[in-house]
Design an enzyme around this catalytic site. Sequence first.
Site, PDB file in Angstrom:
ATOM      1  CB  SER A 146      70.917   8.785  -9.730  1.00  0.00           C
ATOM      2  OG  SER A 146      71.933   9.235  -8.853  1.00  0.00           O
ATOM      3  CE1 TYR A 159      69.962  14.076 -11.113  1.00  0.00           C
ATOM      4  CE2 TYR A 159      70.760  12.828  -9.219  1.00  0.00           C
ATOM      5  CZ  TYR A 159      70.721  13.051 -10.589  1.00  0.00           C
ATOM      6  OH  TYR A 159      71.437  12.223 -11.420  1.00  0.00           O
TER       7      TYR A 159
END
Length: 257
Positions: A146, A159
């Site tokens: 990501s 995350y």
Amino acid sequence: MQNNRWNLEGRRALVTGGTKGIGAAIAEELLVLGAEVLIVARKELEVNQAVTDWRSRGLNASGMVADVSQPADRHNLIQLVENTWGALDILVNNVGTNIRKKIGEYTPEEYNYLLQTNLTSAFELCRLTHPLLKNSPQGNVVNVSSVAGLGHVRTGAIYGMTKAALVQLSKNLAGEWAPDGIRVNCVAPWYIRTPLAEQVLQNQEYLESVLSRTPTRTIGNPEDVAGAVAFLCMPAAAYITGQCIAVDGGMSINLFG
């Protein structure tokens, strides 16, 4: 011969989290390009529905219900791949989730849950599939990272940590496994229209702040990520390894702090 560089005929692919969002789009892309695809996800109904749909269209899909964050389920998955194919051409580590909090608000259980789901599952599946990938004429691993692994994008520190680690894992394995004929790359999406992302994109003020930092002024679709993943798995990409491709409408030019 030239055309064979741009398809995946005869390739055997394992895609985790393959029933919805980016994972489903990746599985679909690989299937349409000629690969045989095994998807794995936690919900039996969703796995069965996805496989039934693909098979009804003549695509070579199968599925397994498993939680790849759990060691026993990973073992059972590898046993299935070994018994079914005896080798593996493509591994796509797509499984991931998020809990959005400030760093002081996470519980130890949430920390461990995010690490096990986003990072440990990919790390262990890479290790477990290594012998199977070596048995392929051209083994490929693509990890779905990501842009949160490239810079601060308000998704929460844990995350971001896990996604950054996937980038580094890809670079290290690309060097370590090159002598085995295995390429390892990753993709780093920005906001993509998936069930997970839609939770925050419903906020119009936040949506506008996202678009304002994205040169294309658009939110990506799962198919945009799937195309990049499929390319990295093709013979046409045979000289590409250890790379992270941002699929982000140009957002990583600016980042989003």
